[in-house]
Design a protein around this motif. Structure first.
Motif, mmCIF file in Angstrom:
data_model
loop_
_atom_site.group_PDB
_atom_site.id
_atom_site.type_symbol
_atom_site.label_atom_id
_atom_site.label_comp_id
_atom_site.label_asym_id
_atom_site.label_seq_id
_atom_site.Cartn_x
_atom_site.Cartn_y
_atom_site.Cartn_z
ATOM 1 N N GLU A 595 26.468 52.633 42.997
ATOM 2 C CA GLU A 595 28.420 52.089 42.899
ATOM 3 C C GLU A 595 29.673 52.674 42.830
ATOM 4 O OE1 GLU A 595 29.346 49.387 38.353
ATOM 5 O OE2 GLU A 595 27.391 49.587 39.475
ATOM 6 N N LEU A 596 30.548 52.716 42.843
ATOM 7 C CA LEU A 596 31.793 53.577 43.502
ATOM 8 C C LEU A 596 32.568 52.674 42.294
ATOM 9 C CD1 LEU A 596 32.266 53.203 47.131
ATOM 10 C CD2 LEU A 596 31.286 55.359 45.393
ATOM 11 N N SER A 597 32.478 51.109 42.415
ATOM 12 C CA SER A 597 33.507 51.097 40.975
ATOM 13 C C SER A 597 32.796 49.293 40.519
ATOM 14 C CB SER A 597 35.420 50.712 41.928
ATOM 15 O OG SER A 597 34.491 49.783 42.675
ATOM 16 N N SER A 598 33.512 48.637 39.770
ATOM 17 C CA SER A 598 33.350 47.352 39.532
ATOM 18 C C SER A 598 34.194 47.347 38.626
ATOM 19 C CB SER A 598 31.758 47.287 38.813
ATOM 20 O OG SER A 598 31.566 47.589 37.400
ATOM 21 N N ALA A 599 34.702 45.753 38.569
ATOM 22 C CA ALA A 599 35.950 44.981 37.386
ATOM 23 C C ALA A 599 35.568 43.778 37.298
ATOM 24 C CB ALA A 599 37.085 44.815 38.508
ATOM 25 N N PRO A 600 35.507 42.946 36.081
ATOM 26 C CA PRO A 600 35.582 42.129 35.504
ATOM 27 C C PRO A 600 35.029 40.994 36.333
ATOM 28 C CG PRO A 600 35.794 43.543 33.790
ATOM 29 C CD PRO A 600 36.941 44.184 35.247
ATOM 30 N N LEU A 601 34.438 40.020 36.437
ATOM 31 C CA LEU A 601 34.952 38.766 36.767
ATOM 32 C C LEU A 601 35.225 37.735 36.152
ATOM 33 C CD1 LEU A 601 32.425 37.810 40.319
ATOM 34 C CD2 LEU A 601 34.448 38.199 40.441
ATOM 35 N N LYS A 602 36.613 36.812 35.979
ATOM 36 C CA LYS A 602 36.412 35.242 35.432
ATOM 37 C C LYS A 602 36.040 34.528 36.052
ATOM 38 C CE LYS A 602 40.275 37.606 33.396
ATOM 39 N NZ LYS A 602 41.721 38.064 32.541
ATOM 40 N N ASP A 603 35.651 33.342 35.476
ATOM 41 C CA ASP A 603 35.754 32.057 36.248
ATOM 42 C C ASP A 603 33.859 32.279 37.460
ATOM 43 O OD1 ASP A 603 37.492 30.948 34.869
ATOM 44 O OD2 ASP A 603 39.029 31.465 36.110
ATOM 45 N N ALA A 604 33.353 32.536 36.474
ATOM 46 C CA ALA A 604 32.428 32.940 38.081
ATOM 47 C C ALA A 604 30.710 32.063 36.821
ATOM 48 C CB ALA A 604 31.578 33.901 37.858
ATOM 49 N N ASP A 605 30.526 31.205 38.127
ATOM 50 C CA ASP A 605 29.473 30.462 37.994
ATOM 51 C C ASP A 605 28.546 31.156 37.525
ATOM 52 O OD1 ASP A 605 27.298 28.398 38.488
ATOM 53 O OD2 ASP A 605 27.559 27.580 39.823
ATOM 54 N N VAL A 606 27.897 31.283 36.131
ATOM 55 C CA VAL A 606 27.216 31.861 36.051
ATOM 56 C C VAL A 606 25.749 30.832 35.558
ATOM 57 C CG1 VAL A 606 28.387 33.625 34.906
ATOM 58 C CG2 VAL A 606 27.644 31.397 33.360
ATOM 59 N N ARG A 607 25.489 29.943 35.999
ATOM 60 C CA ARG A 607 24.427 28.931 35.360
ATOM 61 C C ARG A 607 22.996 29.868 35.874
ATOM 62 N NH1 ARG A 607 26.318 23.586 38.385
ATOM 63 N NH2 ARG A 607 27.251 24.962 39.281
ATOM 64 N N ALA A 608 23.333 30.008 36.735
ATOM 65 C CA ALA A 608 21.894 31.106 37.772
ATOM 66 C C ALA A 608 21.232 31.871 36.863
ATOM 67 C CB ALA A 608 21.828 31.334 39.278
ATOM 68 N N ALA A 609 22.828 33.562 36.487
ATOM 69 C CA ALA A 609 22.270 33.608 35.539
ATOM 70 C C ALA A 609 21.888 33.616 34.714
ATOM 71 C CB ALA A 609 23.624 35.033 35.445
ATOM 72 N N ILE A 610 22.424 32.704 33.514
ATOM 73 C CA ILE A 610 21.465 31.990 32.546
ATOM 74 C C ILE A 610 20.412 31.575 32.564
ATOM 75 C CG2 ILE A 610 22.176 29.992 30.906
ATOM 76 C CD1 ILE A 610 24.114 32.424 29.928
#
Length: 798
Positions: A595-610
């Protein structure tokens, strides 16, 4: 044809006649019968131009010198006095076949020592059979073997077997196991106690027998250690292995003026005659390749020799006169050895083989006549590597792939050579030659040492560098960041092994392939943030790879060599070392597994993760009311069945009972705040009433409404005994008898029954006798069926 009367001469008329009639034959002959040198000369005397292929460079030089023939090995060509015979390595033969399939000017090809089952030899024979069947029906093919098991070869070539029995001298077997048990070999490690015993056995053989001693050991490191233990033995100690310089090889193959001990790897098993040897000391060990196809890591491992190899080694003692073999293992263990060593095609990295096959027009090798098919997993791994290198597209070899195949090095190294041009030849030469045993893990330091010269390794390196410069025509095609040796070496290694680009992680490194890697203790590379790992292996039983050679690089070089991907990652993630997960929504930039870098995602569809979090962890807050409601619903499903849902399938029913809450949930905390009891009520079938099917409470004769416990298989009613006076029938819920826990005035169970009438008749009397004195203020009538039920003490107002 003049020369000594070797046993092979007695079958020459039969052999030449068979070749003339069938165009193919298999010659079996014990070691020392002269097949390697007498047969090619006999064919040449009939007017044929003969090409002899040997599995090792050492054997090529020796055979050519004895025949006065020309020879060609990688990076070296010598013209001999006999123009009709040329000796080459099987690798050189493959290169020649790819350039000139018809083998113009060659009348016969002899593949020597085919029983050793080297991959290049198996491949070359398959190509030759194809050439004979399609282009050159006149081409004569001869395979020679030092073992008698020639049936498979005969069927493959379509020619009969000619056997030269010869008169080999008797060899006495002396069993010489270590006096105490030694640790079996593990990876490259050999118990020092065994090496000490081998050295001691050599000294015994020198004292007991005449002549030179040939001692077989698994590798260069073991040869060096045993040589050290033989210091002061009063004999010349010579080393024979694939890396030995030509002058040492020549000395071994010439009669010595003093008594000699020749320490050798398996290269001396069959195709070389070491003059003067009367005794063989065999450690019983050899080295085999191992390939971790999933991780792209290869290594050598130490194994027990096969019976066939042990016999080959023993035969070295009887080539010139009667001799003896000292075997450093018990006679009882010998019968447990494998009959034959496994062929290289089932053990090795097949990337080079797959490229050769693709250039030949059969990418999956299905059209090749091979004794053993290549393993499917190894071929799949090879195909993935070749596609990543640009050598194949789909199932077709590219022009770039053909240039790689003709470079004479592994396709990975050919990629670096083609991409960087002649400037990279020195680095690729380093990687194509096995480094000296004392070389450290810093490839750039090894490069500087080679440049200083003065060693056999440096001489071989210079020779290979010159060859590679001639091969890499066209100039550089890729720029290198910085002009230093470190930058060039790092870029070359990263291009050749992109999945081994590694970034520092904790106390080790994480490679782009996802495998962790560790440097040797005290390594000067240990502080580098990035490495390009050239050589690594994975010890048996270890999850991490062991770095053998690497170069320090920067992130820019890593990005140049390996594709970088950017993707939105929405998942339920459990951080390392923790047990509780949560939703992770990020835009991640990766170089393989790094992993080189990451940034938070806003308004992502999180239903599958939930939903994944709900399936894998106990996330919801189960309050007491929620648990009680779940138990009631579970009882309804057991007692009534559909349409009451199963509580074991709650996760699969989330759309029915949790959907409004899930649509608003973004993280674990949102799930933990859900009112589970209220959500569960959505599962009550619309046509049913929960209070009728599984009432929360039951009214008892005293007028009390007692809560029912549904947590077990059967509903439980825990009630004070006096509150049930006068009731004979056991309560039922949805047709299921309630298990009644009868309590003392203090609330402790005194009886459990599912049949109240039976209790009043048979059990009450003993309970009354035991408790009436302890609780005198409470009624204990003789006839509980006629007594009024009560929840109070005697005499209290109702």
């Amino acid at each position: 044809m003049n020369g000594p009367d070797l046993p092979i001469r007695h079958v020459l008329p039969e052999l030449l006649g068979t070749l003339d009639r069938h165009r193919a034959t298999v010659l079996t002959a014990p070691p020392g019968t002269g097949k390697t040198t007498v047969v090619p000369l006999a064919l040449a005397e009939t007017g044929m131009r003969v090409l002899v292929a040997e599995p090792r460079r050492l054997a090529v030089r020796a055979a050519a010198r004895r025949m006065g023939a020309s020879y060609t090995i990688r990076g070296e060509r010598h013209t001999g006095a006999n123009p009709m015979v040329e000796v080459v390595t099987t690798g050189v033969l493959l290169q020649r076949l790819q350039r000139d399939q018809e083998l113009a000017g060659v009348d016969a090809v002899m593949l020597d020592e085919c029983h050793e089952r080297h991959l290049d030899a198996d491949t070359a024979l398959a190509f030759l059979l194809d050439v004979r069947d399609t282009l050159r029906p006149d081409l004569r093919l001869l395979a020679t073997s030092a073992t008698a098991d020639a049936g498979p070869w005969s069927r493959l070539l379509g020619g009969p077997v000619v056997a030269a029995t010869g008169s080999t001298h008797p060899v006495e077997t002396v069993w010489a196991p270590p006096p105490r048990p030694v640790t079996p070999p593990h990876g490259l490690r050999v118990d020092p106690a065994l090496l000490s015993h081998v050295a001691a056995t050599v000294r015994v053989a020198l004292a007991e027998r005449d002549g030179d001693v040939l001692c077989f050991l698994p590798g260069v490191g073991e040869i060096a250690k045993v040589a050290g233990l033989l210091a002061g033995a009063g004999v010349d100690v010579l080393h024979v292995h694939g890396q030995a310089p030509a002058r040492v090889q020549d000395a071994v193959l010439s009669p010595g003026t003093a008594r000699r001990v020749v320490l050798a790897t398996s290269v001396a098993e069959s195709s070389l005659t070491v003059p003067g040897v009367r005794v063989v000391v065999d450690s019983g060990l050899a080295r085999e390749p191992r390939t971790d196809h999933a991780r792209g890591l290869g290594s050598l491992t130490t194994v027990r020799v096969s019976k066939a190899s042990a016999n080959q080694r023993a035969g070295r003692a009887g080539r010139e006169a009667p001799g003896a073999v000292y075997r450093c293992w018990p006679a009882a263990d010998h019968e447990r050895l494998a009959d034959h060593a496994r062929p290289e095609i089932v053990l090795a990295d097949l990337t080079g083989f797959a490229l050769q096959a693709a250039c030949w027009g059969t990418p999956d090798a299905s059209g090749l006549a091979l004794l053993d098919p290549p393993p499917a997993a190894a071929m799949s791994a090879a195909a993935r590597v070749l596609e990543a290198l640009g050598a194949v597209e789909g199932r077709r070899v590219t022009g770039r792939g053909r240039r790689m195949a003709l470079a004479g090095v592994h396709p990975r190294l050919a990629r670096a050579l083609l991409d960087l041009g002649p400037r990279a030849a020195e680095v690729v030469a380093l990687l194509s030659e096995q480094p000296p045993r004392e070389a450290g893990d810093d490839l750039v330091e090894l490069w500087r040492t080679a440049r200083r010269g003065g060693t056999p390794y440096a001489a071989r390196w210079r020779q290979e560098t010159a060859r590679l410069r001639r091969t890499s025509t066209g100039g550089e095609t890729m720029a290198v960041t910085g002009g230093s040796d470190d930058a060039l070496a790092g870029t070359a290694v990263a291009l050749a092994f992109p999945e081994r680009v590694a970034r520092r992680s904790g106390d080790g490194y994480l490679m782009a392939s996802g495998t962790r890697a560790e440097l040797p203790e005290g390594s000067r590379l240990a502080t580098a943030p990035w490495l390009a790992i050239a050589v690594a292996d994975r010890p048996t039983g270890s999850a991490s790879a062991r770095v053998r050679q690497a170069v320090v690089i920067d992130e820019a070089t890593a990005r140049l060599a390996h594709p970088v991907t950017t993707e939105d990652e929405v998942a339920w993630v459990v951080p390392p070392g923790e047990r509780r997960g949560d939703v992770s929504a990020r835009r991640v930039e990766r170089l393989g597994a790094i992993e080189l870098s990451s940034a938070p995602l806003k308004d992502a569809d999180v239903r599958a993760a939930i939903r994944y979090g709900l399936r894998t962890e106990d996330v919801l807050t189960w309050t007491k009311p929620a648990r009680e409601l779940r138990d009631r619903l579970a009882f309804c499903h057991r007692a009534i069945g559909p349409p009451w849902p199963s509580m074991d399938a709650l996760v699969g029913l989330t759309d029915q009972w949790l959907e409004p809450e899930l649509s608003r949930a973004r993280r674990r905390a949102d799930l933990e705040r859900i009112d589970v009891a209220s959500a569960l009520r959505r599962l009550i079938p619309w046509s049913e009433r929960l209070e009728r099917a599984a009432p929360e409470r039951i009214e008892v004769p005293s007028g009390s409404h007692i809560r029912v416990d549904y947590s077990g298989e059967q509903p439980v009613l825990a009630v004070k005994l006096q509150e049930l006076f006068g009731r004979q029938e056991t309560p039922e819920i949805s047709g299921v008898p309630v298990l009644v826990h009868l309590l003392s005035p203090a609330g402790r169970p005194v009886a459990v029954t599912a049949d109240l009438a039976s209790f009043w008749r048979d059990g009450y009397r003993s309970v009354r006798a035991e408790l009436r004195g302890r609780y005198p203020k409470h009624p204990w009538p003789e006839d509980p069926l006629t007594a009024p039920p009560t929840r109070r003490v005697k005499g209290s107002a109702s």
